[in-house]
Write an enzyme that holds these catalytic residues in place. Structure first.
Site: not given
Ligand code: SF4
Length: 228
Positions: A135, A153
């Site tokens: 991420k 997310d």
């Protein structure tokens, strides 16, 4: 849960994921033209540090800490020049400060030793930095102008499921689904659009479907319940 939204999209004849993705992006871009990363940074290194600090805390909290941090630490060497405890104190308010300090110092050391003090551009290189997971690497690459994936997310995950763009639960698998349907040119802005829509309209517990600009494209709208 996500699985039933996919069936609902089919049942209501909303079109396939590929048919809906264009209008979804278009409508969200109109509604959230200001959607961009909420972290404050003035250089590539500051971007990397901010994203690393943002794990398990809010962007607002990170910005509060980095406002002072980036005055004191101006280059990668600065993070290694102070005792570990001092850096721990300086980032304490972002939580998980011991692990984050270790990761930041490891990443800064690698930048100096292997990348001439510069933040690398590619996902495989970014993933080599200590403490940098997929991420973080995706966010940094996208903000540096070369998105090589789609950031997933908590908002992106929830909205992708509600919009029946994926049946998956695991972020890596969700990203795999999204990159198949979202045009590459939109990989950078797409997560920002979902994040801002998630914050402003599609709340986790109380989605405001009645004012949602993509309500007619969403299989999980609450408005369908009220018109049945
Ligand atoms: S219609 Fe409701 S559930 Fe669907 S995206 Fe909009 S706010 Fe979220």
């Amino acid at each position: 849960m996500a699985r039933s939204f996919v069936s609902e999209a089919r049942r209501r004849g909303l079109g396939t994921r590929k048919q809906r993705i264009g209008p979804i992006v278009e409508r969200l871009a109109e509604a959230h033209s200001d959607a961009e990363i909420a972290l404050h940074f003035g250089s590539d290194v500051e971007l990397l540090i901010s994203v690393m600090l943002s794990a398990q805390t809010t962007d607002v909290n990170v910005n509060r800490v980095t406002e002072k941090l980036f005055v004191k630490y101006r280059k990668p060497e600065d993070y290694l020049a102070v005792p570990v405890e001092e850096l721990e104190r300086d980032i304490f308010q972002t939580g998980f400060f011991r692990q984050k300090t270790k990761s930041i110092r490891g990443a800064m050391r690698m930048l100096i030793e292997e990348f001439d003090g510069q933040v690398p551009r590619t996902i495989p290189e970014l993933l080599r930095l200590p403490g940098v997971a997929r991420k973080t690497a995706n966010v940094v690459a996208a903000e540096l102008g070369d998105a090589q994936g789609i950031v997933v997310d908590t908002h992106v995950r929830r909205l992708s499921q509600r919009l029946a763009l994926t049946r998956e639960e695991d972020p890596v698998k969700i990203e795999r689904d999204l990159v198949k349907i979202v045009p590459k040119d939109d990989w950078h802005r797409f997560p920002h659009l979902l994040i801002w829509h998630g914050r402003r309209v599609c709340d986790a517990r109380k989605p405001r479907c009645e004012v949602c600009t993509i309500e007619h494209l969403c299989p999980s709208t609450r408005m369908a319940e009220t018109t049945l």
